[in-house]
Design a protein around this motif. Structure first.
Motif, PDB file in Angstrom:
ATOM      1  N   PRO A  56      -3.895  -0.977  12.840  1.00 63.34           N
ATOM      2  CA  PRO A  56      -1.874   0.372  12.240  1.00 63.34           C
ATOM      3  C   PRO A  56      -1.881   1.719  12.504  1.00 63.34           C
ATOM      4  CG  PRO A  56      -3.186  -0.714  10.109  1.00 63.34           C
ATOM      5  CD  PRO A  56      -3.746  -1.553  10.467  1.00 63.34           C
ATOM      6  N   GLU A  57      -3.474   1.836  12.929  1.00 68.45           N
ATOM      7  CA  GLU A  57      -3.353   3.558  12.875  1.00 68.45           C
ATOM      8  C   GLU A  57      -3.012   3.352  15.504  1.00 68.45           C
ATOM      9  OE1 GLU A  57      -5.604   1.826  11.947  1.00 68.45           O
ATOM     10  OE2 GLU A  57      -5.921   3.030  10.048  1.00 68.45           O
ATOM     11  N   SER A  58      -3.381   2.292  15.595  1.00 63.38           N
ATOM     12  CA  SER A  58      -2.593   2.228  16.645  1.00 63.38           C
ATOM     13  C   SER A  58      -1.193   1.376  17.357  1.00 63.38           C
ATOM     14  CB  SER A  58      -3.779   0.782  17.265  1.00 63.38           C
ATOM     15  OG  SER A  58      -4.449   1.444  17.383  1.00 63.38           O
ATOM     16  N   VAL A  59      -0.009   1.309  15.995  1.00 69.98           N
ATOM     17  CA  VAL A  59       1.075   0.597  15.888  1.00 69.98           C
ATOM     18  C   VAL A  59       2.513   1.822  16.393  1.00 69.98           C
ATOM     19  CG1 VAL A  59       2.810  -0.761  15.164  1.00 69.98           C
ATOM     20  CG2 VAL A  59       0.464  -1.288  15.283  1.00 69.98           C
ATOM     21  N   THR A  60       2.652   2.466  17.160  1.00 71.65           N
ATOM     22  CA  THR A  60       3.704   3.253  17.573  1.00 71.65           C
ATOM     23  C   THR A  60       5.189   3.241  17.614  1.00 71.65           C
ATOM     24  OG1 THR A  60       3.374   3.399  19.853  1.00 71.65           O
ATOM     25  CG2 THR A  60       1.980   4.926  18.777  1.00 71.65           C
ATOM     26  N   HIS A  67       8.304  -4.000   9.913  1.00 71.00           N
ATOM     27  CA  HIS A  67       8.057  -5.528   9.886  1.00 71.00           C
ATOM     28  C   HIS A  67       6.004  -5.514   9.355  1.00 71.00           C
ATOM     29  CE1 HIS A  67       7.972  -9.229  11.415  1.00 71.00           C
ATOM     30  NE2 HIS A  67       7.091  -9.091  12.067  1.00 71.00           N
ATOM     31  N   ALA A  68       5.385  -4.993   9.520  1.00 72.04           N
ATOM     32  CA  ALA A  68       4.527  -5.779   9.289  1.00 72.04           C
ATOM     33  C   ALA A  68       3.621  -5.270   7.650  1.00 72.04           C
ATOM     34  CB  ALA A  68       3.157  -5.141  10.227  1.00 72.04           C
ATOM     35  N   ARG A 103      -2.919  -6.285   1.479  1.00 73.54           N
ATOM     36  CA  ARG A 103      -2.296  -4.885   0.736  1.00 73.54           C
ATOM     37  C   ARG A 103      -2.710  -3.668   1.301  1.00 73.54           C
ATOM     38  NH1 ARG A 103      -1.853  -8.607  -4.340  1.00 73.54           N
ATOM     39  NH2 ARG A 103       0.666  -9.868  -4.270  1.00 73.54           N
ATOM     40  N   ASP A 104      -3.804  -3.742   1.651  1.00 70.13           N
ATOM     41  CA  ASP A 104      -4.469  -2.120   1.853  1.00 70.13           C
ATOM     42  C   ASP A 104      -3.737  -1.734   3.478  1.00 70.13           C
ATOM     43  OD1 ASP A 104      -6.494   0.227   2.161  1.00 70.13           O
ATOM     44  OD2 ASP A 104      -7.511  -1.093   3.835  1.00 70.13           O
ATOM     45  N   LEU A 105      -4.030  -3.078   4.727  1.00 71.59           N
ATOM     46  CA  LEU A 105      -3.417  -2.994   5.246  1.00 71.59           C
ATOM     47  C   LEU A 105      -2.213  -3.066   6.057  1.00 71.59           C
ATOM     48  CD1 LEU A 105      -5.217  -5.915   7.241  1.00 71.59           C
ATOM     49  CD2 LEU A 105      -4.435  -3.678   8.176  1.00 71.59           C
ATOM     50  N   ALA A 106      -1.117  -3.277   4.516  1.00 71.01           N
ATOM     51  CA  ALA A 106       0.558  -3.290   4.034  1.00 71.01           C
ATOM     52  C   ALA A 106       0.664  -1.286   4.310  1.00 71.01           C
ATOM     53  CB  ALA A 106       1.449  -3.718   3.355  1.00 71.01           C
ATOM     54  N   ARG A 107      -0.548  -0.555   2.780  1.00 69.94           N
ATOM     55  CA  ARG A 107      -0.144   1.096   2.899  1.00 69.94           C
ATOM     56  C   ARG A 107      -0.569   1.198   4.014  1.00 69.94           C
ATOM     57  NH1 ARG A 107      -4.354   3.885   2.289  1.00 69.94           N
ATOM     58  NH2 ARG A 107      -5.593   2.150   1.738  1.00 69.94           N
ATOM     59  N   ARG A 108      -1.398   0.887   4.783  1.00 72.77           N
ATOM     60  CA  ARG A 108      -2.018   1.822   6.271  1.00 72.77           C
ATOM     61  C   ARG A 108      -0.423   1.578   7.353  1.00 72.77           C
ATOM     62  NH1 ARG A 108      -7.334  -1.495   7.670  1.00 72.77           N
ATOM     63  NH2 ARG A 108      -7.249  -0.001   9.606  1.00 72.77           N
ATOM     64  N   PHE A 109       0.008   0.978   6.985  1.00 73.84           N
ATOM     65  CA  PHE A 109       1.486   0.502   7.542  1.00 73.84           C
ATOM     66  C   PHE A 109       2.797   1.524   7.488  1.00 73.84           C
ATOM     67  CE2 PHE A 109      -0.289  -3.413   9.833  1.00 73.84           C
ATOM     68  CZ  PHE A 109      -0.154  -3.145  11.504  1.00 73.84           C
ATOM     69  N   SER A 110       2.150   1.177   6.011  1.00 74.09           N
ATOM     70  CA  SER A 110       3.670   2.127   5.580  1.00 74.09           C
ATOM     71  C   SER A 110       3.159   4.076   5.831  1.00 74.09           C
ATOM     72  CB  SER A 110       3.969   2.457   4.336  1.00 74.09           C
ATOM     73  OG  SER A 110       2.544   2.656   3.058  1.00 74.09           O
ATOM     74  N   THR A 111       2.356   4.517   5.927  1.00 72.69           N
ATOM     75  CA  THR A 111       2.021   5.802   6.354  1.00 72.69           C
ATOM     76  C   THR A 111       2.150   6.451   7.243  1.00 72.69           C
ATOM     77  OG1 THR A 111      -0.313   5.577   6.789  1.00 72.69           O
ATOM     78  CG2 THR A 111      -0.137   6.306   4.579  1.00 72.69           C
TER      79      THR A 111
END
Ligand SMILES: [Zn+2]
Length: 111
Positions: A56-60, A67-68, A103-111
């Protein structure tokens, strides 16, 4: 993002892209996914696999982050449903561990 506007995307099948999810995928669909050289992204374009990330931290790319997030939440629900079925390929404990992680990954993608 760099000066050329080159974004880092997620694969359209972002959930299958994570190596740590391969065990669950394999027991669900019966095979482990390959890592292709060119992939379709979550925002609908084709890029080199190297221009994608599962972190998540790398996706710009904003569209890919959205989507993720949706895909991880959807897959978490799916794993939860499958785990309740008789003859599920994985235990409830495994499913709980997987859905917590998804769900943790989903949360990290939402920030
Ligand atoms: Zn994208």
């Amino acid at each position: 993002m760099d000066r050329n506007g080159a974004l880092i995307h997620v694969e359209q099948k972002v959930v299958e892209a994570g190596a740590d999810m391969r065990n669950v995928i394999t027991s669900t669909v019966g095979h482990a996914p390959d890592a292709p050289s060119v992939v379709t992204t979550g925002c609908g374009i084709q890029v080199a696999y190297a221009m994608t990330s599962v972190h998540p931290e790398s996706v710009t790319c904003h569209a890919c982050r959205e989507h993720a997030r949706r895909e991880y939440l959807r897959f978490a629900d799916q794993v939860e449903r499958l785990s309740r079925m008789a003859g599920a390929a994985f235990t409830v404990d495994q499913a709980t561990a997987a859905t917590t992680r998804l769900r943790d990954l989903a949360r990290r993608f939402s920030t």
